[in-house]
Design an enzyme around this catalytic site. Structure first.
Site, PDB file in Angstrom:
ATOM      1  N   ALA A  34      13.750 -29.075 -51.749  1.00  0.00           N
ATOM      2  CA  ALA A  34      12.265 -29.606 -51.534  1.00  0.00           C
ATOM      3  C   ALA A  34      11.281 -28.373 -51.148  1.00  0.00           C
ATOM      4  O   ALA A  34      10.221 -28.750 -50.695  1.00  0.00           O
ATOM      5  CB  ALA A  34      12.180 -30.768 -50.626  1.00  0.00           C
ATOM      6  N   ALA A  35      11.831 -27.130 -51.092  1.00  0.00           N
ATOM      7  CA  ALA A  35      10.892 -26.314 -51.015  1.00  0.00           C
ATOM      8  C   ALA A  35       9.600 -26.378 -51.606  1.00  0.00           C
ATOM      9  O   ALA A  35       8.465 -26.183 -51.227  1.00  0.00           O
ATOM     10  CB  ALA A  35      11.496 -24.657 -50.997  1.00  0.00           C
ATOM     11  N   GLY A  36       9.840 -26.673 -53.119  1.00  0.00           N
ATOM     12  CA  GLY A  36       8.576 -26.602 -54.036  1.00  0.00           C
ATOM     13  C   GLY A  36       7.738 -27.858 -53.747  1.00  0.00           C
ATOM     14  O   GLY A  36       6.593 -27.896 -54.130  1.00  0.00           O
ATOM     15  N   ASP A  37       8.613 -28.954 -53.531  1.00  0.00           N
ATOM     16  CA  ASP A  37       7.646 -30.292 -52.823  1.00  0.00           C
ATOM     17  C   ASP A  37       6.640 -29.830 -51.894  1.00  0.00           C
ATOM     18  O   ASP A  37       5.438 -30.119 -51.766  1.00  0.00           O
ATOM     19  CB  ASP A  37       8.553 -31.411 -52.737  1.00  0.00           C
ATOM     20  CG  ASP A  37       9.335 -31.743 -53.811  1.00  0.00           C
ATOM     21  OD1 ASP A  37       9.025 -31.664 -54.989  1.00  0.00           O
ATOM     22  OD2 ASP A  37      10.421 -32.169 -53.455  1.00  0.00           O
TER      23      ASP A  37
HETATM   24  P1  ATP Z   1      13.194 -26.518 -55.089  1.00  0.00           P
HETATM   25  O1  ATP Z   1      13.985 -25.766 -54.251  1.00  0.00           O
HETATM   26  O2  ATP Z   1      12.268 -27.525 -54.376  1.00  0.00           O
HETATM   27  O3  ATP Z   1      13.483 -27.092 -56.428  1.00  0.00           O
HETATM   28  P2  ATP Z   1      11.288 -24.821 -56.332  1.00  0.00           P
HETATM   29  O4  ATP Z   1      12.654 -24.366 -57.164  1.00  0.00           O
HETATM   30  O5  ATP Z   1      10.182 -25.742 -57.046  1.00  0.00           O
HETATM   31  O6  ATP Z   1      11.820 -25.577 -55.154  1.00  0.00           O
HETATM   32  P3  ATP Z   1      10.876 -22.274 -55.375  1.00  0.00           P
HETATM   33  O7  ATP Z   1      10.206 -21.113 -56.162  1.00  0.00           O
HETATM   34  O8  ATP Z   1      12.304 -22.178 -55.327  1.00  0.00           O
HETATM   35  O9  ATP Z   1      10.348 -23.642 -56.030  1.00  0.00           O
HETATM   36  O10 ATP Z   1      10.428 -22.458 -53.802  1.00  0.00           O
HETATM   37  C1  ATP Z   1       8.930 -22.926 -53.694  1.00  0.00           C
HETATM   38  C2  ATP Z   1       8.156 -22.316 -52.564  1.00  0.00           C
HETATM   39  O11 ATP Z   1       9.090 -22.210 -51.491  1.00  0.00           O
HETATM   40  C3  ATP Z   1       8.050 -20.659 -52.757  1.00  0.00           C
HETATM   41  O12 ATP Z   1       6.984 -20.352 -53.747  1.00  0.00           O
HETATM   42  C4  ATP Z   1       8.119 -20.074 -51.540  1.00  0.00           C
HETATM   43  O13 ATP Z   1       6.789 -20.291 -51.037  1.00  0.00           O
HETATM   44  C5  ATP Z   1       8.827 -21.158 -50.641  1.00  0.00           C
HETATM   45  N1  ATP Z   1      10.501 -20.650 -50.472  1.00  0.00           N
HETATM   46  C6  ATP Z   1      11.310 -20.968 -51.397  1.00  0.00           C
HETATM   47  N2  ATP Z   1      12.384 -20.244 -51.025  1.00  0.00           N
HETATM   48  C7  ATP Z   1      12.084 -19.469 -50.030  1.00  0.00           C
HETATM   49  C8  ATP Z   1      12.745 -18.585 -49.144  1.00  0.00           C
HETATM   50  N3  ATP Z   1      14.334 -18.374 -49.315  1.00  0.00           N
HETATM   51  N4  ATP Z   1      12.164 -17.905 -48.145  1.00  0.00           N
HETATM   52  C9  ATP Z   1      10.841 -18.192 -47.924  1.00  0.00           C
HETATM   53  N5  ATP Z   1      10.247 -18.998 -48.799  1.00  0.00           N
HETATM   54  C10 ATP Z   1      10.764 -19.698 -49.769  1.00  0.00           C
HETATM   55  O1  RIB Z   2      12.696 -31.779 -55.126  1.00  0.00           O
HETATM   56  C1  RIB Z   2      13.848 -32.175 -54.208  1.00  0.00           C
HETATM   57  C2  RIB Z   2      14.294 -33.295 -54.786  1.00  0.00           C
HETATM   58  O2  RIB Z   2      14.500 -33.408 -56.196  1.00  0.00           O
HETATM   59  C3  RIB Z   2      15.330 -34.170 -53.732  1.00  0.00           C
HETATM   60  O3  RIB Z   2      14.817 -34.824 -52.879  1.00  0.00           O
HETATM   61  C4  RIB Z   2      16.040 -35.130 -54.890  1.00  0.00           C
HETATM   62  O4  RIB Z   2      15.831 -36.561 -54.787  1.00  0.00           O
HETATM   63  C5  RIB Z   2      15.479 -34.826 -56.319  1.00  0.00           C
HETATM   64  O5  RIB Z   2      14.495 -35.725 -56.913  1.00  0.00           O
END
Ligand code: ATP
Ligand code: RIB
Length: 303
Positions: free
Chosen positions: A245-248
């Site tokens: 959920a970093a992206g969220d």
């Molecule tokens: P998710 O893990 O939710 O699927 P995502 O794949 O949609 O995320 P990422 O590019 O992995 O997106 O991460 C989203 C944002 O989170 C990045 O643009 C950055 O701001 C932050 N982020 C992710 N990973 C890190 C990290 N290891 N250190 C610092 N910031 C991070």
């Molecule tokens: O983006 C992270 C989310 O992806 C998780 O909380 C999981 O429920 C999936 O929907």
């Protein structure tokens, strides 16, 4: 000035298991921890936005749950963060969405979603959200609810004057007439590659996605931060516990900052900081920072 944030999207119960390494197909691996935590991309974005919102901003989530104990738990936890869940409707005879998440020692994850009630968001029903979009500065969407409903809601939000932000996750090809309804398209690297149909460096990728119809693009680049407007907004260096959920959280931070009428550079820095803080803790919603935490972090740390 309109300040509210509306999210249309999924609610899931996340079953999170930690393991030293992910199992290969056909293999059984003993993990070392399990938790059930609230998740779902829509709910995660609403939860994080509500925690970071300030100045009377109301965050409203629209979606579907089943008639089971998970639904009650997810609603209660969102309400505790300040999310208005009046438009989260229960669908009789369905199960609430769930996600099985395997988390490895490096904080990376693999996720399998069984969408359940999330699939029951009907195209016609999103018309009921128009009054919410009318009062909203930003409207957030992802792709764990059916595409026809997302498209109709994007159209309604655009017509009602909200800034539309689409997280194209999970990755799937998107038609031009849908992308043209998006003010900010926020793919990660995998999603961008799938949308563009090829691997490209960030500047060329941004141009390619703009040419496909989106008005604005923010490429999420993991630890490196994000790329938009031809420039890198660098990420903040943190200890990674769980990137789920970093992206969220990033999208929620972007919406909160844009709803406050901040400029794009400022909004991207705020979003990077919020997302970086979220990867330092376990869980999708449990890891979302408060506004005070993000503001303090931004004032003390530089990327
Ligand atoms: P998710 O893990 O939710 O699927 P995502 O794949 O949609 O995320 P990422 O590019 O992995 O997106 O991460 C989203 C944002 O989170 C990045 O643009 C950055 O701001 C932050 N982020 C992710 N990973 C890190 C990290 N290891 N250190 C610092 N910031 C991070
Ligand atoms: O983006 C992270 C989310 O992806 C998780 O909380 C999981 O429920 C999936 O929907």
């Amino acid at each position: 000035m309109k300040r509210n944030i509306v999210v249309l999207g999924s609610l899931n119960m996340d079953f999170v298991a930690r393991t030293a390494r992910l199992p290969a197909p056909g293999e059984t691996v003993l993990g070392d921890g399990f938790q059930m935590l609230p998740g779902g991309k829509g709910a995660n974005q609403a939860n994080a936005a509500a925690r970071m919102a300030a100045g009377g901003t109301v965050v409203q989530l629209a979606g579907r749950v089943g008639t089971d104990a998970f639904a009650d738990h997810l609603r209660a936890s969102l309400a505790a963060s300040g999310v208005d869940t009046a438009h989260v409707e229960a669908v009789a005879g369905t199960s609430t969405g769930i996600a099985m998440i395997w988390l490895d020692a490096g904080g990376q994850n693999s996720i399998l979603v069984a969408p359940g009630a999330n699939e029951c968001v009907e195209e016609e029903s999103v018309e009921r959200l128009r009054p919410l979009f009318r009062e909203a500065a930003c409207a957030l969407f992802q792709l764990e609810t059916p595409l026809p409903a997302v498209k109709r809601a994007l159209q309604a939000a655009r017509e009602e004057g909200a800034i539309t932000i689409l997280d194209p996750a999970p990755a799937c090809p998107l038609p031009r007439d849908l992308l043209e309804l998006v003010d900010w398209l926020t793919p990660n690297e995998t999603e961008a590659r799938l949308l563009a149909g090829r691997e490209l460096p960030p500047a060329a990728m941004e141009r390619a996605l703009l040419e496909m119809g989106a008005r604005g693009v923010v490429l999420k680049l993991g630890a490196a931060g994000c790329f938009s407007g031809g420039e890198l907004a660098p990420g903040f260096a943190v200890n990674v516990v769980d990137t789920t959920a970093a992206g969220d959280t990033f999208n929620a931070g972007l919406a909160v900052a844009l709803a406050e009428n901040r400029n794009t550079a400022d909004a991207l820095r705020f979003a990077n900081a919020a997302a970086a803080l979220s990867v330092t803790k376990l869980g999708a919603q449990t890891s979302a920072p408060t506004r005070a935490e993000v503001d303090a972090y931004c004032s003390f740390f530089v990327p």
